[in-house]
Design an enzyme around this catalytic site. Structure first.
Site, PDB file in Angstrom:
ATOM      1  N   ASP A   1      48.921  39.540  39.130  1.00 13.06           N
ATOM      2  CA  ASP A   1      48.914  41.272  39.090  1.00 13.06           C
ATOM      3  C   ASP A   1      49.939  41.813  39.268  1.00 13.06           C
ATOM      4  O   ASP A   1      51.004  41.313  39.826  1.00 13.06           O
ATOM      5  CB  ASP A   1      47.621  41.189  39.988  1.00 13.06           C
ATOM      6  CG  ASP A   1      47.948  40.411  41.568  1.00 13.06           C
ATOM      7  OD1 ASP A   1      49.285  40.151  41.765  1.00 13.06           O
ATOM      8  OD2 ASP A   1      46.904  40.792  42.369  1.00 13.06           O
TER       9      ASP A   1
ATOM     10  N   ASN B   1      38.547  40.730  51.882  1.00 14.13           N
ATOM     11  CA  ASN B   1      36.991  40.850  51.288  1.00 14.13           C
ATOM     12  C   ASN B   1      36.957  40.067  50.296  1.00 14.13           C
ATOM     13  O   ASN B   1      35.838  40.076  49.528  1.00 14.13           O
ATOM     14  CB  ASN B   1      37.049  42.154  50.790  1.00 14.13           C
ATOM     15  CG  ASN B   1      37.834  42.587  49.423  1.00 14.13           C
ATOM     16  OD1 ASN B   1      39.026  41.726  49.172  1.00 14.13           O
ATOM     17  ND2 ASN B   1      38.173  43.459  48.943  1.00 14.13           N
TER      18      ASN B   1
ATOM     19  N   HIS C   1      38.744  38.924  47.555  1.00 11.10           N
ATOM     20  CA  HIS C   1      39.263  39.176  46.360  1.00 11.10           C
ATOM     21  C   HIS C   1      40.475  37.962  45.840  1.00 11.10           C
ATOM     22  O   HIS C   1      41.133  37.698  46.999  1.00 11.10           O
ATOM     23  CB  HIS C   1      39.904  40.351  46.143  1.00 11.10           C
ATOM     24  CG  HIS C   1      41.004  40.955  46.908  1.00 11.10           C
ATOM     25  ND1 HIS C   1      41.234  41.972  47.336  1.00 11.10           N
ATOM     26  CD2 HIS C   1      42.321  40.241  46.862  1.00 11.10           C
ATOM     27  CE1 HIS C   1      42.598  42.069  47.988  1.00 11.10           C
ATOM     28  NE2 HIS C   1      43.282  40.848  47.471  1.00 11.10           N
TER      29      HIS C   1
ATOM     30  N   GLU D   1      38.387  42.490  42.949  1.00 12.32           N
ATOM     31  CA  GLU D   1      37.764  43.317  44.181  1.00 12.32           C
ATOM     32  C   GLU D   1      35.907  42.727  43.921  1.00 12.32           C
ATOM     33  O   GLU D   1      35.596  42.249  42.786  1.00 12.32           O
ATOM     34  CB  GLU D   1      37.628  44.654  44.137  1.00 12.32           C
ATOM     35  CG  GLU D   1      39.218  45.078  44.168  1.00 12.32           C
ATOM     36  CD  GLU D   1      39.665  44.869  45.707  1.00 12.32           C
ATOM     37  OE1 GLU D   1      39.249  44.082  46.337  1.00 12.32           O
ATOM     38  OE2 GLU D   1      40.434  45.655  45.891  1.00 12.32           O
TER      39      GLU D   1
HETATM   40  C1  GLP Z   1      46.871  41.004  47.608  1.00 12.81           C
HETATM   41  C2  GLP Z   1      47.040  40.130  46.373  1.00 12.81           C
HETATM   42  C3  GLP Z   1      46.336  38.821  46.437  1.00 12.81           C
HETATM   43  C4  GLP Z   1      46.587  38.356  47.731  1.00 12.81           C
HETATM   44  C5  GLP Z   1      46.122  39.274  48.961  1.00 12.81           C
HETATM   45  C6  GLP Z   1      46.209  38.845  50.151  1.00 12.81           C
HETATM   46  O1  GLP Z   1      46.035  42.029  47.285  1.00 12.81           O
HETATM   47  N1  GLP Z   1      46.738  40.920  45.092  1.00 12.81           N
HETATM   48  O2  GLP Z   1      46.832  38.048  45.552  1.00 12.81           O
HETATM   49  O3  GLP Z   1      45.958  37.005  47.810  1.00 12.81           O
HETATM   50  O4  GLP Z   1      46.776  40.579  48.870  1.00 12.81           O
HETATM   51  O5  GLP Z   1      47.429  39.010  50.611  1.00 12.81           O
HETATM   52  P1  GLP Z   1      48.342  38.296  52.209  1.00 12.81           P
HETATM   53  O6  GLP Z   1      48.444  36.987  51.575  1.00 12.81           O
HETATM   54  O7  GLP Z   1      49.284  39.235  52.252  1.00 12.81           O
HETATM   55  O8  GLP Z   1      47.161  38.409  52.906  1.00 12.81           O
END
Ligand code: GLP
Length: 233
Positions: free
Chosen positions: A62, A128, A130, A135
């Site tokens: 993404d 959440n 995702h 989402e």
């Molecule tokens: C972002 C990314 C996800 C990731 C998530 C968790 O929103 N789009 O791919 O898994 O955050 O992030 P973190 O690893 O910093 O907790």
């Protein structure tokens, strides 16, 4: 799902690295990569390894809509500094957050994924539930799309920005359908704030309310968690 418990993110990064290493030994050439703090220990292992990735292709999940590679908070910039500047790949794909026509960029990205089937897909998980930026409510079989970020995601990710108003409210994300096309999924999660999402992903119903629950429909999923993330299992 195979669940691997680790002491901490450092050990988790080593486990994920071992999976990638043995995948490459067995012919993997395309890695699906993720951003966020979770995969940082994996990328450290990759940077410090003696593996030559220059014949490989990477496809990232993404990108924030409106951010380009020169923006320090873009996922392209994150990937360059975390991995590609040290370990060049043959080709690295990240959605173009500055595309003039984001819808066309999504279609183009799905063509890229189809042309380079992902052997190993690295995933984190949002609090959440995702995956990528899919989402709650996202279709479980969708392709790459422009998506709205939820308040909770904006709140979680604001730590990378000067102020919350600077966090983009939209992103381009591989869809859950695009993600599940990968041959092997490796999802990592560390910390107590991921415990509810991990519990719902593994033991809950397969539902659009918990995007990661769609992984229950995939036949090859490895989940790497520390005790805190696994505390509600
Ligand atoms: C972002 C990314 C996800 C990731 C998530 C968790 O929103 N789009 O791919 O898994 O955050 O992030 P973190 O690893 O910093 O907790």
């Amino acid at each position: 799902m195979e669940i691997i418990r680790v002491k901490n993110a450092e050990e988790g990064g080593k486990k994920a690295f071992e999976i990638i290493q043995s995948g490459i030994e067995n012919g993997a050439t395309v890695l699906g990569l993720a951003t966020g703090s979770t995969p940082e220990t994996l990328y450290k292992e990759m940077r410090e390894s003696d593996i030559d990735f220059s014949g490989m292709v990477s496809i990232n999940l993404d990108e924030y809509l409106g951010l380009g590679g020169n923006d320090a908070q873009s996922y392209r910039h994150f990937m360059n500094t975390q991995l590609f500047d040290t370990k060049p790949f043959k080709e690295t794909f990240v959605p173009n957050g500055k595309a003039e026509n984001p819808e066309a960029e999504c279609k183009h990205y799905d063509e890229i994924i189809d042309a380079h089937p992902i052997d190993i897909q690295i995933l984190g998980i949002g609090t959440n539930g995702h995956i990528g930026f899919n989402e709650p409510g996202a279709p479980l079989d969708g392709g790459t799309a422009v998506v709205d970020l939820t308040e909770s995601t904006i709140e979680s990710n604001k730590r990378y920005f000067d102020k919350v108003e600077d966090v983009p409210t939209k992103a381009i994300s591989m869809g859950i359908g695009s993600i599940l096309k990968g041959k092997k999924m490796v999802l990592m999660a560390y910390g107590e704030n991921k415990a509810d999402a991990i519990q719902a992903m593994i033991n809950g119903a397969v539902t659009t309310h918990v995007p990661a629950s769609a992984l229950q429909n995939h036949s090859d999923v490895v989940v790497i968690i520390d005790d805190a993330a696994g505390s509600k299992l």
